[in-house]
Design an enzyme around this catalytic site. Structure first.
Site, PDB file in Angstrom:
ATOM      1  N   GLY A  91      48.106 -27.639  84.065  1.00 51.59           N
ATOM      2  CA  GLY A  91      47.676 -28.713  84.948  1.00 51.59           C
ATOM      3  C   GLY A  91      47.882 -30.098  84.371  1.00 51.59           C
ATOM      4  O   GLY A  91      48.320 -31.019  85.061  1.00 51.59           O
TER       5      GLY A  91
ATOM      6  N   GLY B  64      42.490 -28.536  88.703  1.00 56.71           N
ATOM      7  CA  GLY B  64      42.709 -27.888  87.413  1.00 56.71           C
ATOM      8  C   GLY B  64      43.565 -28.749  86.495  1.00 56.71           C
ATOM      9  O   GLY B  64      44.302 -28.254  85.648  1.00 56.71           O
ATOM     10  N   GLY B  65      43.445 -30.051  86.666  1.00 57.53           N
ATOM     11  CA  GLY B  65      44.308 -30.988  85.951  1.00 57.53           C
ATOM     12  C   GLY B  65      44.092 -31.066  84.454  1.00 57.53           C
ATOM     13  O   GLY B  65      44.943 -31.587  83.738  1.00 57.53           O
ATOM     14  N   THR B  66      42.974 -30.554  83.949  1.00 60.68           N
ATOM     15  CA  THR B  66      42.756 -30.581  82.498  1.00 60.68           C
ATOM     16  C   THR B  66      43.226 -29.291  81.829  1.00 60.68           C
ATOM     17  O   THR B  66      43.103 -29.143  80.622  1.00 60.68           O
ATOM     18  CB  THR B  66      41.264 -30.789  82.163  1.00 60.68           C
ATOM     19  OG1 THR B  66      40.507 -29.712  82.721  1.00 60.68           O
ATOM     20  CG2 THR B  66      40.765 -32.112  82.716  1.00 60.68           C
ATOM     21  N   GLY B  67      43.749 -28.365  82.609  1.00 59.54           N
ATOM     22  CA  GLY B  67      44.165 -27.081  82.062  1.00 59.54           C
ATOM     23  C   GLY B  67      45.520 -27.145  81.377  1.00 59.54           C
ATOM     24  O   GLY B  67      46.187 -28.186  81.328  1.00 59.54           O
ATOM     25  N   TYR B  68      45.952 -25.992  80.886  1.00 58.32           N
ATOM     26  CA  TYR B  68      47.153 -25.902  80.051  1.00 58.32           C
ATOM     27  C   TYR B  68      48.400 -26.387  80.786  1.00 58.32           C
ATOM     28  O   TYR B  68      49.177 -27.185  80.251  1.00 58.32           O
ATOM     29  CB  TYR B  68      47.332 -24.452  79.602  1.00 58.32           C
ATOM     30  CG  TYR B  68      48.486 -24.246  78.649  1.00 58.32           C
ATOM     31  CD1 TYR B  68      48.440 -24.773  77.356  1.00 58.32           C
ATOM     32  CD2 TYR B  68      49.613 -23.540  79.027  1.00 58.32           C
ATOM     33  CE1 TYR B  68      49.486 -24.596  76.475  1.00 58.32           C
ATOM     34  CE2 TYR B  68      50.673 -23.343  78.151  1.00 58.32           C
ATOM     35  CZ  TYR B  68      50.606 -23.869  76.877  1.00 58.32           C
ATOM     36  OH  TYR B  68      51.649 -23.685  76.014  1.00 58.32           O
TER      37      TYR B  68
ATOM     38  N   LYS C 111      37.299 -32.192  78.227  1.00 52.22           N
ATOM     39  CA  LYS C 111      37.836 -32.302  79.588  1.00 52.22           C
ATOM     40  C   LYS C 111      37.567 -33.687  80.167  1.00 52.22           C
ATOM     41  O   LYS C 111      38.436 -34.283  80.810  1.00 52.22           O
ATOM     42  CB  LYS C 111      37.239 -31.223  80.492  1.00 52.22           C
ATOM     43  CG  LYS C 111      37.814 -29.849  80.253  1.00 52.22           C
ATOM     44  CD  LYS C 111      37.309 -28.849  81.280  1.00 52.22           C
ATOM     45  CE  LYS C 111      37.944 -27.485  81.042  1.00 52.22           C
ATOM     46  NZ  LYS C 111      37.472 -26.488  82.047  1.00 52.22           N
TER      47      LYS C 111
ATOM     48  N   LYS D 178      46.870 -13.007  93.091  1.00 48.34           N
ATOM     49  CA  LYS D 178      47.814 -14.038  93.561  1.00 48.34           C
ATOM     50  C   LYS D 178      48.346 -13.692  94.940  1.00 48.34           C
ATOM     51  O   LYS D 178      48.535 -14.582  95.784  1.00 48.34           O
ATOM     52  CB  LYS D 178      48.951 -14.204  92.555  1.00 48.34           C
ATOM     53  CG  LYS D 178      48.529 -14.927  91.279  1.00 48.34           C
ATOM     54  CD  LYS D 178      49.682 -15.087  90.303  1.00 48.34           C
ATOM     55  CE  LYS D 178      49.237 -15.843  89.050  1.00 48.34           C
ATOM     56  NZ  LYS D 178      50.344 -16.015  88.074  1.00 48.34           N
TER      57      LYS D 178
ATOM     58  N   ARG E 191      48.194 -15.770  98.403  1.00 50.65           N
ATOM     59  CA  ARG E 191      49.396 -16.015  99.216  1.00 50.65           C
ATOM     60  C   ARG E 191      49.173 -15.611 100.674  1.00 50.65           C
ATOM     61  O   ARG E 191      49.549 -16.340 101.601  1.00 50.65           O
ATOM     62  CB  ARG E 191      50.598 -15.246  98.657  1.00 50.65           C
ATOM     63  CG  ARG E 191      51.210 -15.840  97.411  1.00 50.65           C
ATOM     64  CD  ARG E 191      52.550 -15.149  97.121  1.00 50.65           C
ATOM     65  NE  ARG E 191      53.170 -15.644  95.899  1.00 50.65           N
ATOM     66  CZ  ARG E 191      54.429 -15.380  95.558  1.00 50.65           C
ATOM     67  NH1 ARG E 191      55.178 -14.618  96.320  1.00 50.65           N
ATOM     68  NH2 ARG E 191      54.926 -15.861  94.423  1.00 50.65           N
TER      69      ARG E 191
END
Length: 312
Positions: free
Chosen positions: A16, A10-14, A44, A138, A142
Site C-alpha cells: 500500500g 491499507g496505505g501503510t501496508g507493505y 503507522k 479473493k 471478486r
C-alpha cells in the site's frame, strides 16, 4: 483528460505504501484512509503523516462504520485496497466486502482494485489446503464486485522480490543464504519476481487506462521470468561464491508441512504451487487479461540482478 482521484485503503501496508507513493508521483490527487482503530500504532501514524507531507490527503474512516466508508469513497474516482492477505501478519481479505457495499451505495466509482497483487486466484481452484483459503477469499471478493457491477481491475503481481528473490526463495529468511540453500525439485520451473516499487507504479498506470477496465493485469515482464536456479546463478555471479544446493522432492516438500503452524503450512502450499507446479507461468494470458510491460513499455522495471546488488 483529468487524472482520477484515488483512495488507497491499507496505505501503510507493505504494498500500500508503494501505491500511495506511485499515485502521488504520477500526479493523482491521493487520499489515504486513516482508520479510527489506529490506536497507539505510532509507526503507522507517522507514515500517514509523511504521506500528508508529500501531498496526500488523509480521510478518516472505519470498517465498523459503513457511512464513514461511503463518505470516503464519494470523494474519489478510484479505490485501491491493499489489505493484508498473508497469514504471518494479518489476514483481513473478507473485510473488503464492507468496502464493496460502500462503493455500491456511493455509486460514483469508476474503478476498484481489490487487494490481490499475488497469484491469480481464478486459476487456483485446485489449490491445496490450507493455503487455498487466500485464493478462495479473493474469489469471494471478486464475485461480490462483479455482482455489484462495480468496474474493476485485478492486479496479479506474482512474487514480491523482498520475500522471494533476496532470499533466493528460501522460506525462513529474508536474506541471501551464506552457505547452502534448498532447491525445489530440479529448480527449473519458471516463476516471476517483481520489485515492489514497480508493482506500485504499474498498478497506478492502469487506473485511467481503458485497456485494463474489467480485466486482470498480469505483471509478468519477460526478463523477470526466471527459474529458481537462474536466480541463484545471478546471486552467485554477483557475490563470487557458489552455494551448496539441496534438492527437495515434491513429496518431501509437502511432507514438511507436518508440525508447522498455520502460517507455515500456508507458506509450504504456496511455494509448492509456485516452484513445483509453475502456476505463475504455466498459462497464456488470454482476452480476460493484459500484460503490464507490454502496455507500459516506458516503465524501466527492475531486473533481479540489479535488485540483488542491494544485498551484497
Amino acid at each position: 483528460m483529468a487524472k482520477s482521484k484515488v483512495l488507497v485503503v491499507g496505505g501503510t501496508g507493505y504494498i500500500g505504501r508503494r501505491i500511495v507513493r506511485a499515485s502521488l508521483a504520477e500526479g493523482h490527487i491521493t487520499y489515504v484512509l486513516q482508520r479510527r482503530e489506529l490506536g497507539l500504532d505510532i509507526d503507522k501514524l507517522q507514515m500517514l503523516l509523511s504521506f500528508k507531507k508529500q501531498g496526500a490527503r488523509l480521510i478518516e474512516g472505519s470498517f465498523s462504520d459503513h457511512q464513514s466508508l461511503v463518505d470516503a469513497v464519494k470523494q474519489v474516482d478510484v479505490v485501491i485496497c491493499t489489505m493484508s492477505g498473508v497469514h504471518f501478519r494479518s489476514h483481513n481479505l473478507l473485510l473488503q466486502l464492507k468496502l464493496v457495499d460502500a462503493i455500491k451505495q456511493a455509486g460514483n466509482i469508476k474503478r476498484f482494485l481489490p487487494s490481490e497483487f499475488g497469484t491469480d486466484p481464478a486459476r487456483m481452484g485446485h489449490a491445496l489446503e490450507p493455503g487455498r483459503v487466500t485464493f478462495d477469499e479473493k474469489m469471494t471478493v471478486r464475485r461480490a464486485i462483479e455482482d455489484a457491477k462495480i468496474p474493476y481491475t485485478y492486479v496479479v503481481a506474482n512474487c514480491f522480490a523482498g520475500y522471494f528473490a533476496a532470499n533466493l526463495s528460501q522460506m525462513e529468511t529474508l536474506l541471501p543464504p551464506k552457505e547452502k540453500l534448498n532447491i525445489y525439485g530440479d529448480g527449473n520451473v519458471k516463476v516471476v519476481y517483481m520489485d515492489e516499487d514497480d508493482v506500485g507504479l504499474y498498478t497506478i498506470k492502469t487506473i485511467d487506462d481503458p485497456r485494463t477496465l474489467n480485466k486482470t493485469l498480469n505483471i509478468r515482464p519477460p526478463e523477470n521470468i526466471l527459474s529458481q536456479r537462474e536466480l541463484v546463478e545471478k546471486w552467485e555471479k554477483l557475490s563470487g561464491k557458489e552455494l551448496q544446493k539441496i534438492s527437495i522432492s515434491e513429496k518431501d516438500w509437502i511432507a514438511s508441512m507436518k508440525g508447522l503452524d498455520l502460517a507455515g503450512q500456508v507458506g509450504v502450499t504456496h511455494f509448492y504451487h509456485f516452484f513445483y507446479e509453475g502456476c505463475l507461468t504455466n498459462f497464456e494470458i488470454g482476452e480476460e487479461g493484459e500484460e503490464a510491460s507490454k502496455l507500459y513499455p516506458d516503465v524501466k522495471y527492475t531486473r533481479m540482478d540489479e535488485y540483488l546488488k542491494l544485498y551484497l
